[in-house]
Design an enzyme around this catalytic site. Structure first.
Site, PDB file in Angstrom:
ATOM      1  N   GLU A 118       0.853  33.585  39.041  1.00  0.00           N
ATOM      2  CA  GLU A 118       1.164  33.388  40.327  1.00  0.00           C
ATOM      3  C   GLU A 118       2.334  34.818  40.977  1.00  0.00           C
ATOM      4  OE1 GLU A 118      -0.122  31.763  43.632  1.00  0.00           O
ATOM      5  OE2 GLU A 118      -0.963  31.492  42.336  1.00  0.00           O
ATOM      6  N   GLY A 151       5.489  33.548  37.812  1.00  0.00           N
ATOM      7  CA  GLY A 151       6.617  34.531  37.473  1.00  0.00           C
ATOM      8  C   GLY A 151       6.651  36.092  38.232  1.00  0.00           C
ATOM      9  N   SER A 152       7.429  36.655  37.111  1.00  0.00           N
ATOM     10  CA  SER A 152       7.179  38.288  37.710  1.00  0.00           C
ATOM     11  C   SER A 152       5.955  39.094  38.119  1.00  0.00           C
ATOM     12  CB  SER A 152       8.653  38.281  37.551  1.00  0.00           C
ATOM     13  OG  SER A 152       8.355  38.445  35.784  1.00  0.00           O
ATOM     14  N   THR A 153       5.758  39.438  38.737  1.00  0.00           N
ATOM     15  CA  THR A 153       5.112  40.465  38.240  1.00  0.00           C
ATOM     16  C   THR A 153       5.212  41.934  36.910  1.00  0.00           C
ATOM     17  OG1 THR A 153       4.366  40.791  40.446  1.00  0.00           O
ATOM     18  CG2 THR A 153       3.317  42.721  39.348  1.00  0.00           C
ATOM     19  N   GLU A 154       5.959  42.005  36.598  1.00  0.00           N
ATOM     20  CA  GLU A 154       6.425  43.078  35.070  1.00  0.00           C
ATOM     21  C   GLU A 154       5.583  41.729  34.674  1.00  0.00           C
ATOM     22  OE1 GLU A 154      10.787  43.126  35.027  1.00  0.00           O
ATOM     23  OE2 GLU A 154      10.323  44.055  33.328  1.00  0.00           O
ATOM     24  N   GLU A 192      10.733  42.833  45.013  1.00  0.00           N
ATOM     25  CA  GLU A 192      11.476  41.817  45.420  1.00  0.00           C
ATOM     26  C   GLU A 192      12.438  41.799  45.019  1.00  0.00           C
ATOM     27  OE1 GLU A 192       9.432  38.287  42.395  1.00  0.00           O
ATOM     28  OE2 GLU A 192       8.970  37.465  44.442  1.00  0.00           O
ATOM     29  N   CYS A 221       8.887  32.892  46.013  1.00  0.00           N
ATOM     30  CA  CYS A 221       8.130  33.832  46.109  1.00  0.00           C
ATOM     31  C   CYS A 221       7.379  34.240  47.143  1.00  0.00           C
ATOM     32  CB  CYS A 221       6.896  33.538  45.275  1.00  0.00           C
ATOM     33  SG  CYS A 221       6.580  32.017  45.039  1.00  0.00           S
ATOM     34  N   LYS A 275       5.540  25.584  28.716  1.00  0.00           N
ATOM     35  CA  LYS A 275       6.744  26.446  28.505  1.00  0.00           C
ATOM     36  C   LYS A 275       7.338  27.145  29.939  1.00  0.00           C
ATOM     37  CE  LYS A 275       8.411  29.877  28.178  1.00  0.00           C
ATOM     38  NZ  LYS A 275      10.445  30.442  28.770  1.00  0.00           N
ATOM     39  N   GLY A 287       3.448  39.181  34.297  1.00  0.00           N
ATOM     40  CA  GLY A 287       1.529  39.527  34.213  1.00  0.00           C
ATOM     41  C   GLY A 287       1.449  40.122  33.916  1.00  0.00           C
TER      42      GLY A 287
HETATM   43  P1  ADP Z   1      11.156  35.370  37.502  1.00  0.00           P
HETATM   44  O1  ADP Z   1      11.241  36.610  37.471  1.00  0.00           O
HETATM   45  O2  ADP Z   1      10.990  34.276  37.704  1.00  0.00           O
HETATM   46  O3  ADP Z   1      11.971  34.891  36.100  1.00  0.00           O
HETATM   47  P2  ADP Z   1       9.451  35.723  34.522  1.00  0.00           P
HETATM   48  O4  ADP Z   1       8.863  36.737  34.688  1.00  0.00           O
HETATM   49  O5  ADP Z   1      10.518  36.612  33.910  1.00  0.00           O
HETATM   50  O6  ADP Z   1       9.481  35.107  35.668  1.00  0.00           O
HETATM   51  O7  ADP Z   1       9.738  34.461  33.631  1.00  0.00           O
HETATM   52  C1  ADP Z   1       9.050  33.473  33.923  1.00  0.00           C
HETATM   53  C2  ADP Z   1       8.083  32.957  32.709  1.00  0.00           C
HETATM   54  O8  ADP Z   1       7.426  33.800  31.560  1.00  0.00           O
HETATM   55  C3  ADP Z   1       9.330  32.072  32.128  1.00  0.00           C
HETATM   56  O9  ADP Z   1       8.961  30.701  31.461  1.00  0.00           O
HETATM   57  C4  ADP Z   1       9.412  33.354  31.683  1.00  0.00           C
HETATM   58  O10 ADP Z   1      10.351  32.636  30.196  1.00  0.00           O
HETATM   59  C5  ADP Z   1       7.494  33.650  31.035  1.00  0.00           C
HETATM   60  N1  ADP Z   1       7.928  34.486  30.231  1.00  0.00           N
HETATM   61  C6  ADP Z   1       9.023  36.226  30.447  1.00  0.00           C
HETATM   62  N2  ADP Z   1       8.415  37.318  29.264  1.00  0.00           N
HETATM   63  C7  ADP Z   1       7.105  36.469  29.082  1.00  0.00           C
HETATM   64  C8  ADP Z   1       6.449  37.588  28.279  1.00  0.00           C
HETATM   65  N3  ADP Z   1       6.550  38.619  27.707  1.00  0.00           N
HETATM   66  N4  ADP Z   1       4.917  36.053  27.675  1.00  0.00           N
HETATM   67  C9  ADP Z   1       5.010  34.773  27.640  1.00  0.00           C
HETATM   68  N5  ADP Z   1       5.620  34.423  28.896  1.00  0.00           N
HETATM   69  C10 ADP Z   1       6.786  35.394  29.464  1.00  0.00           C
END
Ligand code: ADP
Length: 500
Positions: A275, A253-256, A404, A309, A200, A258
């Site tokens: 990560e 992706g983001s810690t949030e 960040e 990152c 995804k 995560g």
């Molecule tokens: P960034 O800060 O790099 O945009 P995100 O953490 O927002 O990173 O997104 C990284 C990935 O996680 C993307 O593919 C996004 O679609 C996916 N994502 C965002 N929210 C969720 C969620 N609630 N559950 C699963 N995947 C998610």
């Protein structure tokens, strides 16, 4: 200054054909299909529409996980000998190399990064992931063990062995900063281990993931081993993260997000590698060679417009060289030419979106309002462009110093002693990476030992290779990618113990 840019159509036939090819499909099992629900992707430099993408949801997640489960046990994949898997992974790498120009153009158009960054760093690094794990596919072995505690009946023996087995169906959820590389860092070890995958990609940057999966099919990957679902994180991402048929989520992706995934994964106690974010320090010691450290630290923050990152977003410079360093760094920042990623004159492209540039602007404006001084940049240049920015006179409690930003913004702070700089560097919830700039071996080793981060670079920043474990501690994540250690996250060891 405001940037107005004309569109840059791709030069390769492959990228042109791909973009002209209509709405993009998802792949479930052997079947590519364009979904009725769609969303759009744009060139962040110009706002030009690039493609319509299928917007997968829970129903497609169910179907893709079912296809991945079937492939996991099917003879084509489960029965494939290690050497054949090795050859397949190597062939994928060869196909990436053969299509490097087209993939680089698509990456640049969709994400904004410069063509050179894609063509000479990230696309070759993606191929390198497949080659590294191709080599390991024939080296996954268990152990034979003689247990010391002997419950065996008289005249019998106990022996045991282990079987490293694929963990199962992996949901690989990737971010928008380095789309193809982040996907490859998950696909290559997962396939090496014999797992099957539902990929995804980030909704902002899905194009190269689609081309990569097409190339994987061309290499001969059996149906269902890799499935691709484009769509939104809170829809299809969430459905995959909660799916009982998914054994592991590999996430960058983001810690949030995560933190959200920890909850999503709890139903069936999925394994997670996370990560996450960073607020990485770069430490410039008094003896550092400024002719190397100034451009090196500048690359460490401004590469990919700071959307990395591990970007060095907190720079600590010994007071004796602080002013000279700031002058040099501000000159580096000001020298960088912003433009379209496909324009060979550009040193940096736009951020991934206008929204991201506005977010970066909020951090800088907030810092300024609280007394930070901007010595370079500090301007939203329109659209998705934000000027490379250096600030000074910050305080450790400012949002600019703690959160960040994911943009081309860094703060320089002076320090007086190694003890002080170690405390400053570690004063963060994150623990992803750090760099130390010094000619002194003792300083290098002592700081490397004292910094709480997954990676410490000395006299370089953002150096990656598939051999080097990459992971974060504290709020920067769980587990590592790359290396044998990265492979082990896709395997689980079964113990077989017998009386013979
Ligand atoms: P960034 O800060 O790099 O945009 P995100 O953490 O927002 O990173 O997104 C990284 C990935 O996680 C993307 O593919 C996004 O679609 C996916 N994502 C965002 N929210 C969720 C969620 N609630 N559950 C699963 N995947 C998610």
């Amino acid at each position: 200054m405001s940037l107005t840019l004309r569109p840059h159509p791709p030069k390769t036939d492959g990228a042109r054909r791909f973009l002209e090819g209509g709405a993009k499909p998802v792949l479930i099992g052997a079947e590519w299909s364009v979904l009725e629900q769609q969303f759009e992707t744009w060139d962040p430099a110009t706002g030009q529409h690039l493609a319509s993408l299928s917007r997968a949801g829970a129903a497609e997640a169910d179907a893709a996980v079912a296809a991945a489960q079937a492939a996991l046990e099917g003879p084509d994949w489960a029965g494939m000998l290690p050497a054949a898997r090795q050859a397949l992974l190597w062939k994928i790498a060869d196909l990436i190399d053969a299509h490097a120009e087209e993939l680089s153009e698509l990456e640049s158009l969709d994400q904004g990064k410069t063509y050179a960054t894609a063509r000479f760093a990230e696309i070759p690094a993606s191929a390198a992931q497949f080659r590294y794990y191709a080599g390991l596919a024939t080296k996954i072995h268990g152990q034979t063990i003689t247990p010391s505690i002997g419950y065996a009946p008289k005249g019998k023996q106990v022996m045991a062995y282990t079987r490293p087995e694929p963990i199962g169906v992996v949901a690989a959820i990737t971010p928008w900063n380095s789309p193809m590389l982040m996907a490859s860092m998950k696909l290559a070890p997962a396939l090496c281990a014999g797992c099957t995958v539902v990929l995804k990609p980030a909704e902002e940057t899905s194009l190269t993931a689609i081309r990569l999966v097409e190339l994987m099919q061309e290499a001969g990957l059996p149906a269902g081993v890799v499935n691709l679902l484009t769509g939104h994180g809170h829809e299809v991402g969430d459905a995959l993260a909660k799916h009982p048929g998914v054994a592991k989520v590999a996430f960058t992706g983001s810690t949030e997000v995560g933190r959200i995934l920890l909850n999503s994964a709890r139903g069936n106690l999925k394994k997670l590698t996370l990560e996450l974010g960073g607020k990485s320090p770069a430490i410039v010691m008094p003896d550092a060679d400024l002719s190397l450290s100034v451009p090196g630290v500048a690359r460490g923050i401004f590469a990919n417009s700071g959307q990395v990152c591990v970007a060095g977003s907190r720079i600590y410079v010994h007071r004796s060289v602080h002013d000279r360093f700031c002058e040099g760094l501000a000159a580096e920042a000001t020298r960088l030419k912003l433009g379209h990623g496909l324009d060979p004159e550009s040193d940096l492209g736009p951020l991934v979106s206008e929204a991201q540039a506005a977010r970066v602007a909020r951090y800088v404006d907030g810092g300024r309002a609280e007394g930070a001084e901007v010595i370079a940049g500090g301007a939203h240049l329109g659209g998705a462009f934000y000027a490379p920015t250096v600030v000074t006179h910050t305080r450790p409690d400012m949002a600019l110093m703690r959160e960040e930003i994911f943009g081309p913004v860094t703060a320089v702070t002076p320090f007086d002693s190694p003890e002080e700089v170690l405390a400053l560097a570690n004063d963060t919830e994150y623990g992803l990476a750090a760099s130390v700039w010094t000619q002194d071996l003792s300083s290098a080793h002592r700081l490397a030992a004292g910094i709480r981060a997954g990676t410490v670079w000395v006299n370089c920043h953002s150096y990656f290779s598939p051999e080097l474990p990459k992971g974060g501690i504290k709020a920067s994540g769980w587990g590592v990618e790359n290396n044998l250690a990265g492979l082990s996250n896709y395997l689980e060891e079964k113990t077989v113990c017998m009386v013979i």
